[in-house]
Design an enzyme around this catalytic site. Structure first.
Site, PDB file in Angstrom:
ATOM      1  N   SER A   1       0.832  -1.209   0.000  1.00 19.40           N
ATOM      2  CA  SER A   1       0.000   0.000   0.000  1.00 19.40           C
ATOM      3  C   SER A   1       0.868   1.261   0.000  1.00 19.40           C
ATOM      4  O   SER A   1       1.681   1.447  -0.905  1.00 19.40           O
ATOM      5  CB  SER A   1      -0.968  -0.060   1.178  1.00 19.40           C
ATOM      6  OG  SER A   1      -2.016   0.847   1.008  1.00 19.40           O
TER       7      SER A   1
HETATM    8  N1  KYN Z   1      -8.619   4.078   2.726  1.00 21.85           N
HETATM    9  C1  KYN Z   1      -7.491   3.571   2.192  1.00 21.85           C
HETATM   10  C2  KYN Z   1      -7.249   3.645   0.842  1.00 21.85           C
HETATM   11  C3  KYN Z   1      -6.111   3.155   0.300  1.00 21.85           C
HETATM   12  C4  KYN Z   1      -5.196   2.551   1.124  1.00 21.85           C
HETATM   13  C5  KYN Z   1      -5.407   2.443   2.447  1.00 21.85           C
HETATM   14  C6  KYN Z   1      -6.523   2.936   3.004  1.00 21.85           C
HETATM   15  C7  KYN Z   1      -6.771   2.851   4.476  1.00 21.85           C
HETATM   16  O1  KYN Z   1      -7.800   3.140   4.949  1.00 21.85           O
HETATM   17  C8  KYN Z   1      -5.645   2.374   5.298  1.00 21.85           C
HETATM   18  C9  KYN Z   1      -5.769   2.423   6.788  1.00 21.85           C
HETATM   19  N2  KYN Z   1      -6.372   1.224   7.282  1.00 21.85           N
HETATM   20  C10 KYN Z   1      -6.419   3.675   7.394  1.00 21.85           C
HETATM   21  O2  KYN Z   1      -7.262   3.518   8.293  1.00 21.85           O
HETATM   22  O3  KYN Z   1      -6.054   4.787   7.068  1.00 21.85           O
END
Ligand code: KYN
Length: 360
Positions: free
Chosen positions: A182
């Protein structure tokens, strides 16, 4: 299930609770044997969590985990992992590589010692300071003095480069495969760029910490469900992902600020001369990029990987035969959702062993 308790405590009152002077990172008591999952008794490696890579004990997230395979030759290629979590998620840290590391160690352990010795010198998984996440449901970043939760670009990449430097200097790491999930994939590809980009930026935003920038570059980079063009997503989200536009804008602004130009220059698929800046160290051989994408990923669309692959193909056309990079793209039909690739670990371990085989 394989993910241990995250390094960051839920309450900011004890933000340093996991960072105990007495349990020095190099203390043997913190070494845990890794047992072969097939028989639960053979020791296939050792795991050392929580090495401080700044040497200054600045904050609990400037640490890394190391796994040494039994019988490893440290000068063999290393595998270094950078976790994801949108630059801000306190629940995702270096321990997210536990399942994959075990799989890799156990797969290599099946091979004759002489063979596996050359393949893997060590595995590392890097923590880095996070950007604010004030609306996280259970662990919001509400202490403005907590350095673990107020990072801003280029702090994240500065930490990653400092960690790599530490591995070179203290653990004899020479060539390495850099793997990121990611936003960790964004960071892995940023590690190939000319660090002058970040150094100049740091002068203007830094909170005083100065990382190391000049480090030997990876020979191979593996991106997993990676974010490669943030401005592209926010300006024009692919079909089916429009609902995520504001979430992306929120974490991208939190990590990079609101200037879209900064986002473009920080992202490998939109930065100018990204590939040209990826210079190899003293070792020979072609640069390689492996892009892996779970087709069932509900957070990152396949277009990010396709765009990165197209960018590499276009750049490759400009290069003569000797300088071309090798590119492999794996579209995982049964890869599960965004985080399942590292949560399961088995398939990721298998892919990374194949990448190590490809290195030799
Ligand atoms: N919305 C995303 C889009 C793309 C990659 C990651 C996320 C995430 O939400 C990651 C993480 N679990 C977060 O709570 O920010």
């Amino acid at each position: 299930q394989s993910n241990q308790k995250p390094l960051l405590a839920s309450s900011n009152h004890n933000k340093m609770a996991d960072y105990d002077e007495d349990t020095t990172p190099s203390s043997p008591s913190r070494r845990t044997p890794v047992l072969d999952p097939t028989d639960n008794s053979t020791i296939i490696g050792h795991h050392y969590p929580g090495f401080d890579y700044t040497g200054e004990r600045i904050c609990p997230l400037q640490t890394l985990d190391i796994w040494f395979p039994v019988g490893a030759a440290q000068e063999a290629p290393w595998l270094v992992y950078i976790h994801g979590g949108a630059w801000r998620d306190p629940a995702i840290d270096s321990s997210s590589f536990n399942a994959s590391a075990t799989k890799i160690l156990s797969t290599l352990f099946q091979q004759p010692l002489e063979q596996r010795k050359k393949k893997l010198g060590g595995i590392a998984s890097i923590n880095y300071r996070l950007s604010p996440y004030p609306n996280h449901p259970t662990n919001p970043s509400d202490d403005p003095t907590d350095d673990s939760r107020r990072a801003k670009h280029p702090d994240h990449i500065a930490d990653v480069l400092t960690a790599l430097d530490h591995l070179h200097k203290f653990y004899l790491m020479q060539s390495y495969v850099l793997v990121g999930h990611s936003c960790g994939a964004t960071l892995a590809l940023q590690a190939c760029m000319d660090p002058v980009r970040w150094k100049d930026l740091e002068e203007s935003v830094s909170i005083g910490y100065r990382g190391v920038y000049e480090v030997a570059k990876p020979k191979t980079v593996v991106g997993l469900n990676g974010l490669y063009d943030l401005a592209g997503f926010i300006n024009n989200p692919p079909k089916g992902y429009e609902r995520l536009r504001e979430a992306y804008r929120e974490f991208v602004t939190g990590a990079f600020g609101s200037d879209e130009k900064v986002w473009r220059e920080a992202c490998p698929a939109s930065a100018e001369r990204w590939l040209g800046q990826w210079k190899l160290g003293h070792w020979q051989g072609k640069r390689k990029v492996v892009l892996v994408q779970s087709l069932e990923d509900s957070l990152v669309p396949v277009e990010q990987t396709e765009g990165m692959a197209a960018y590499l193909e276009k750049e490759n056309e400009q290069l003569d035969e000797d300088n071309k990079i090798e590119v492999a793209v794996l579209m995982e039909k049964k890869g599960g959702d965004h985080d399942e690739i590292w949560q399961r670990g088995d398939r990721l371990g298998e892919i990374l062993v194949a990448v190590l085989d490809w290195e030799i």
